[in-house]
Design an enzyme around this catalytic site. Structure first.
Site, PDB file in Angstrom:
ATOM      1  N   LYS A 116       0.823  -1.216   0.000  1.00 41.62           N
ATOM      2  CA  LYS A 116       0.000   0.000   0.000  1.00 41.62           C
ATOM      3  C   LYS A 116       0.855   1.264   0.000  1.00 41.62           C
ATOM      4  O   LYS A 116       0.410   2.305  -0.477  1.00 41.62           O
ATOM      5  CB  LYS A 116      -0.949  -0.005   1.192  1.00 41.62           C
ATOM      6  CG  LYS A 116      -1.848  -1.249   1.265  1.00 41.62           C
ATOM      7  CD  LYS A 116      -2.557  -1.582  -0.048  1.00 41.62           C
ATOM      8  CE  LYS A 116      -3.036  -3.016  -0.096  1.00 41.62           C
ATOM      9  NZ  LYS A 116      -3.405  -3.477  -1.443  1.00 41.62           N
ATOM     10  N   HIS A 234     -15.702  -5.751   6.935  1.00 44.42           N
ATOM     11  CA  HIS A 234     -14.912  -5.693   5.698  1.00 44.42           C
ATOM     12  C   HIS A 234     -15.282  -6.777   4.689  1.00 44.42           C
ATOM     13  O   HIS A 234     -14.536  -7.042   3.757  1.00 44.42           O
ATOM     14  CB  HIS A 234     -13.414  -5.688   6.006  1.00 44.42           C
ATOM     15  CG  HIS A 234     -13.039  -4.585   6.958  1.00 44.42           C
ATOM     16  ND1 HIS A 234     -13.255  -3.256   6.670  1.00 44.42           N
ATOM     17  CD2 HIS A 234     -12.511  -4.609   8.201  1.00 44.42           C
ATOM     18  CE1 HIS A 234     -12.868  -2.515   7.686  1.00 44.42           C
ATOM     19  NE2 HIS A 234     -12.412  -3.305   8.640  1.00 44.42           N
ATOM     20  N   ARG A 291      -7.345  -7.826 -10.051  1.00 43.35           N
ATOM     21  CA  ARG A 291      -8.006  -9.082 -10.427  1.00 43.35           C
ATOM     22  C   ARG A 291      -9.427  -8.768 -10.855  1.00 43.35           C
ATOM     23  O   ARG A 291      -9.883  -7.640 -10.712  1.00 43.35           O
ATOM     24  CB  ARG A 291      -8.075 -10.001  -9.202  1.00 43.35           C
ATOM     25  CG  ARG A 291      -8.830  -9.319  -8.068  1.00 43.35           C
ATOM     26  CD  ARG A 291      -9.173 -10.197  -6.897  1.00 43.35           C
ATOM     27  NE  ARG A 291     -10.127  -9.554  -6.025  1.00 43.35           N
ATOM     28  CZ  ARG A 291      -9.848  -8.684  -5.060  1.00 43.35           C
ATOM     29  NH1 ARG A 291      -8.590  -8.348  -4.825  1.00 43.35           N
ATOM     30  NH2 ARG A 291     -10.806  -8.149  -4.328  1.00 43.35           N
TER      31      ARG A 291
HETATM   32  C1  MV4 Z   1     -10.099   4.134   5.880  1.00 43.58           C
HETATM   33  C2  MV4 Z   1     -11.291   4.606   6.452  1.00 43.58           C
HETATM   34  C3  MV4 Z   1     -11.322   5.922   6.860  1.00 43.58           C
HETATM   35  N1  MV4 Z   1     -10.228   6.701   6.734  1.00 43.58           N
HETATM   36  N2  MV4 Z   1      -9.041   4.951   5.761  1.00 43.58           N
HETATM   37  C4  MV4 Z   1     -11.403  -0.436   5.472  1.00 43.58           C
HETATM   38  C5  MV4 Z   1     -10.922  -1.458   4.498  1.00 43.58           C
HETATM   39  C6  MV4 Z   1      -9.702  -0.910   3.870  1.00 43.58           C
HETATM   40  N3  MV4 Z   1      -9.694  -1.182   2.470  1.00 43.58           N
HETATM   41  C7  MV4 Z   1      -9.745   0.544   4.155  1.00 43.58           C
HETATM   42  N4  MV4 Z   1     -10.790   0.768   5.095  1.00 43.58           N
HETATM   43  C8  MV4 Z   1     -11.017   2.013   5.554  1.00 43.58           C
HETATM   44  N5  MV4 Z   1      -9.989   2.872   5.436  1.00 43.58           N
HETATM   45  C9  MV4 Z   1      -9.119   6.198   6.179  1.00 43.58           C
HETATM   46  N6  MV4 Z   1      -8.049   6.973   6.063  1.00 43.58           N
HETATM   47  C10 MV4 Z   1     -12.372   3.732   6.560  1.00 43.58           C
HETATM   48  C11 MV4 Z   1     -12.226   2.421   6.134  1.00 43.58           C
HETATM   49  C12 MV4 Z   1     -13.379   1.569   6.313  1.00 43.58           C
HETATM   50  C13 MV4 Z   1     -14.084   1.051   5.233  1.00 43.58           C
HETATM   51  C14 MV4 Z   1     -13.713   1.311   3.918  1.00 43.58           C
HETATM   52  C15 MV4 Z   1     -14.402   0.794   2.862  1.00 43.58           C
HETATM   53  C16 MV4 Z   1     -15.516   0.013   3.094  1.00 43.58           C
HETATM   54  C17 MV4 Z   1     -15.913  -0.268   4.375  1.00 43.58           C
HETATM   55  C18 MV4 Z   1     -15.204   0.236   5.456  1.00 43.58           C
HETATM   56  C19 MV4 Z   1     -15.620  -0.049   6.749  1.00 43.58           C
HETATM   57  C20 MV4 Z   1     -14.906   0.451   7.789  1.00 43.58           C
HETATM   58  C21 MV4 Z   1     -13.777   1.254   7.586  1.00 43.58           C
END
Ligand code: MV4
Length: 510
Positions: A116, A234, A291
């Site tokens: 990342k 998630h 993918r």
């Molecule tokens: C975040 C966020 C808020 N702020 N990053 C969760 C999975 C991963 N791919 C990244 N995620 C998140 N990153 C920042 N800087 C909130 C989430 C997140 C989230 C993101 C997408 C879909 C569902 C989620 C559920 C909780 C938190």
């Protein structure tokens, strides 16, 4: 074009890829573990080879064995599906060394996006907006300094993470030291790499992702967005295309950013750029999935493009058979992932024999499934048994069809998430299309399950209410569409485009 392709996967995605191959006149080779001898993907294939015991790390994850089967069977290419070997750069390299085409991007691209921190550096350089934060791996002291300088709330994330693993939210500085320590040890034990970086926390974000397709001749297009904000721990539960409350301007900007991302790494194949969208419609690159995704079907429904066929074509060196201006959104599609798990008992897996299997059908319904009546769901693999994908001329019709299809869908012998979906699609916030990634936590009892409508009257009443709510949502949406109609692309030979234009001009009626 390839004459024979090996599908290095199982379940619905293996079947999905085989369907594309069959339409293209390509012979298919399945691989299977001991427990999958009678699985649907094995029955679907032209030939099939056992590759080992049930645990994936002894079968579906053994790249050497799979390449060996490809060579022995005369398959010129391997489609990895999703999960398993689909994002392992080393497997791509191995295919290349052994003279088998990997259907997907190069191994180095996977490694760049898989880490990342390097993904953020690359996207930043390409002008794709990233979540404000660091683009380097940081020491504990550097993290503490950054958080003190910018102030909480922040997210501490593992460079090797993604998909929610190894993340820590820090809401105030007193939590900082322990959050860093826990994030580091979790990253070390989960990924064997304890590198961390920091991002500002985006409040109440929505998960909007852009599907891209790129060929080896420098052409890249986007296939618009999907909204995947409805997740539980998630795990995606419901996905929609197009997204809710995405303006044509935002759609265009995000599409351009995703294409720029693809071009920056000379991407070849199908991929997805995940973004967070905040309350002010600012969007930030989160990660790129290199993918085909579970939810690709909803994009196929609204664009008419067969994404799997396109990935096979570009892997064989062909040019993308369409350009950006030939692509348009037609209608609305929603996917409900049906899992073998018990929504009334904290979603614990529910393995067993499927005694009765009667998938929904009829207008606007597509079911992609890896099971059949009499098949067994085991504990060895992902518990998703089917994807219920619906299409409607607009979101309200898609929701009506989803409700109807869920009530038609019969699975007996195992518990499934169907009752949870039925509650979810009747929720006012869902019907309005007003939700963010906190939806299940806030509105569905944290996704812990609860009483579900049992009697026929209960669900009939729920459907009546849903219908009225959907009608309100349709009215609102049509008003918005009438306002957007002027920006719809015109002309072209694509019959869907003119259909879409007529539908748009009809304004308030559906
Ligand atoms: C975040 C966020 C808020 N702020 N990053 C969760 C999975 C991963 N791919 C990244 N995620 C998140 N990153 C920042 N800087 C909130 C989430 C997140 C989230 C993101 C997408 C879909 C569902 C989620 C559920 C909780 C938190």
């Amino acid at each position: 074009m390839f004459k024979k392709v090996l599908i290095a996967n199982r379940g619905e995605i293996a079947v999905r890829v085989m369907r594309a191959c069959r339409e293209m006149g390509i012979k298919t080779v399945a691989v299977y573990s001991d427990v999958d001898r009678d699985a649907l993907h094995v029955r679907f294939a032209d030939e099939a080879y056992c590759i080992g015991p049930p645990p994936a790390r002894e079968s579906y994850l053994i790249g050497e064995k799979i390449v060996e089967v490809a060579k022995k069977s005369g398959a010129e290419a391997i489609h990895p599906g999703y999960g398993f070997l689909s994002e392992r750069g080393h497997f791509v390299d191995l295919c290349e060394q052994e003279g088998v085409v990997f259907i997907g991007p190069r191994g180095d691209v996977m490694r760049t996006m898989g880490d990342k921190v390097t993904a953020r550096q690359t996207m930043d350089k390409a002008g794709v907006p990233i979540v404000p934060g660091t683009t380097d791996r940081l020491t504990d002291d550097a993290i503490a300094r950054w958080v003190r300088d910018t102030g909480p709330p922040v997210m501490i994330k593992a460079a090797a993470g993604g998909g929610g693993k190894g993340m820590r939210l820090v809401r105030n500085e007193t939590e900082l030291t322990s959050a860093i320590a826990r994030a580091r040890s979790e990253a070390k034990s989960s990924f064997g790499d304890d590198s961390l970086y920091v991002e500002k926390f985006v409040e109440e974000p929505r998960h909007i992702e852009i599907q891209i397709l790129a060929d080896a001749h420098g052409n890249a297009v986007h296939l618009f967005e999907r909204e995947c904000s409805i997740q539980r721990r998630h795990q995606k539960v419901i996905e929609e295309a197009p997204g809710n409350r995405i303006s044509p301007e935002l759609r265009a900007k995000m599409g351009e950013a995703a294409v720029a991302a693809a071009k920056a790494v000379n991407y070849v194949g199908a991929g997805t750029c995940e973004f967070l969208v905040d309350k002010h419609d600012h969007f930030y690159f989160l990660e790129m999935n290199t993918r085909v995704q579970v939810e690709h079907a909803i994009t196929e429904m609204i664009t008419g493009i067969d994404i799997v066929k396109a990935m096979i074509r570009v892997a064989a060196g062909e040019k993308l058979p369409f350009s950006q201006d030939e692509l348009a959104i037609h209608g609305h599609s929603i996917e409900a992932r049906i899992y073998a798990e018990d929504p009334d008992n904290n979603f614990v897996p529910s393995p067993g024999e499927i005694l009765v299997y009667r998938p929904a059908a009829g207008p606007g319904i597509r079911v992609d499934s890896g099971v059949y009546q009499g098949a067994k769901v085991t504990v060895f693999y992902d518990p998703m048994v089917a994807k219920l994908v619906v299409w409607g001329r607009d979101r309200a019709e898609a929701i009506e069809r989803l409700g109807r299809a869920l009530s038609e869908f019969v699975v007996k012998g195992i518990k499934t998430s169907i009752p949870f979906h039925q509650k979810l699609v009747h929720h006012p916030k869902f019907l309005e299309g007003r939700y963010d990634t906190g939806f299940i936590e806030q509105h569905m009892a944290g996704g812990k399950g609860g009483p579900t409508p049992t009697s026929a009257e209960d669900s009939a009443e729920a459907r009546r209410v849903a219908f009225m709510m959907a009608a309100v949502a349709a009215y609102k949406r049509d008003k918005q569409r009438a306002a957007e109609a002027s920006v719809v692309a015109s002309g072209g030979a694509d019959p869907w485009k003119s259909y879409g234009r007529r539908a748009q001009m009809r304004g308030g009626w559906r």
